[in-house]
Scaffold this motif. Sequence first.
Motif, PDB file in Angstrom:
ATOM      1  N   ALA A 183       0.412  -1.250  15.670  1.00  0.00           N
ATOM      2  CA  ALA A 183       0.125   0.160  15.387  1.00  0.00           C
ATOM      3  C   ALA A 183       0.671   0.571  14.028  1.00  0.00           C
ATOM      4  O   ALA A 183       0.043   1.345  13.301  1.00  0.00           O
ATOM      5  CB  ALA A 183       0.701   1.043  16.486  1.00  0.00           C
ATOM      6  N   HIS A 184       1.844   0.049  13.659  1.00  0.00           N
ATOM      7  CA  HIS A 184       2.386   0.347  12.328  1.00  0.00           C
ATOM      8  C   HIS A 184       1.457  -0.173  11.229  1.00  0.00           C
ATOM      9  O   HIS A 184       1.315   0.450  10.181  1.00  0.00           O
ATOM     10  CB  HIS A 184       3.786  -0.248  12.154  1.00  0.00           C
ATOM     11  N   TYR A 185       0.839  -1.321  11.464  1.00  0.00           N
ATOM     12  CA  TYR A 185      -0.140  -1.862  10.519  1.00  0.00           C
ATOM     13  C   TYR A 185      -1.247  -0.839  10.263  1.00  0.00           C
ATOM     14  O   TYR A 185      -1.731  -0.692   9.153  1.00  0.00           O
ATOM     15  CB  TYR A 185      -0.713  -3.171  11.071  1.00  0.00           C
ATOM     16  N   VAL A 212      -2.695  -0.063   6.495  1.00  0.00           N
ATOM     17  CA  VAL A 212      -4.043   0.099   5.970  1.00  0.00           C
ATOM     18  C   VAL A 212      -4.298   1.525   5.499  1.00  0.00           C
ATOM     19  O   VAL A 212      -5.105   1.739   4.586  1.00  0.00           O
ATOM     20  CB  VAL A 212      -5.128  -0.332   6.986  1.00  0.00           C
ATOM     21  N   THR A 213      -3.602   2.493   6.055  1.00  0.00           N
ATOM     22  CA  THR A 213      -3.768   3.889   5.644  1.00  0.00           C
ATOM     23  C   THR A 213      -3.188   4.164   4.263  1.00  0.00           C
ATOM     24  O   THR A 213      -3.474   5.198   3.663  1.00  0.00           O
ATOM     25  CB  THR A 213      -3.108   4.843   6.654  1.00  0.00           C
ATOM     26  N   GLU A 214      -2.395   3.230   3.745  1.00  0.00           N
ATOM     27  CA  GLU A 214      -1.778   3.406   2.429  1.00  0.00           C
ATOM     28  C   GLU A 214      -2.338   2.445   1.384  1.00  0.00           C
ATOM     29  O   GLU A 214      -1.919   2.454   0.230  1.00  0.00           O
ATOM     30  CB  GLU A 214      -0.261   3.227   2.531  1.00  0.00           C
ATOM     31  N   ARG A 215      -3.266   1.610   1.769  1.00  0.00           N
ATOM     32  CA  ARG A 215      -3.846   0.646   0.832  1.00  0.00           C
ATOM     33  C   ARG A 215      -4.871   1.351  -0.044  1.00  0.00           C
ATOM     34  O   ARG A 215      -5.674   2.146   0.425  1.00  0.00           O
ATOM     35  CB  ARG A 215      -4.494  -0.516   1.581  1.00  0.00           C
TER      36      ARG A 215
END
Length: 115
Positions: free
Chosen positions: A99-101, A54-57
């Motif tokens: 957490a990776h998500y 989500v941090t890269e979306r």
Amino acid sequence: MEMSQDRFAELVEQAFDALPEDLTGLLENVVLLIEDDAPDDDPTLLGLYDGVPVTERTSAYGGVLPDRITIYRNPTLAICDVEDDVVEEVGITVAHEIAHYFGIDDDRLHELGYA
């Protein structure tokens, strides 16, 4: 250690359900899967997040297939002696992959005890 696919799936579901709803309620466009074996190039892998954190979306993110969190049964069972070990390892692995998500990397997960 040996364990049926059904029992392992129950433990994965329990591990997911044990996570705070404030966290799991934020998951969007992601599926949790179980496979017997890890990929051939990393046969000891316990879990894998495959997707866009989500941090890269960006605003361009849309219309994509769900992200995948896969938990691997046989590698997990191979490092466990009793069911309590499986419960602990599955709990760590499910939390680690979720957490990776959210964009948390392995270094930070190690610091938090989820690696």
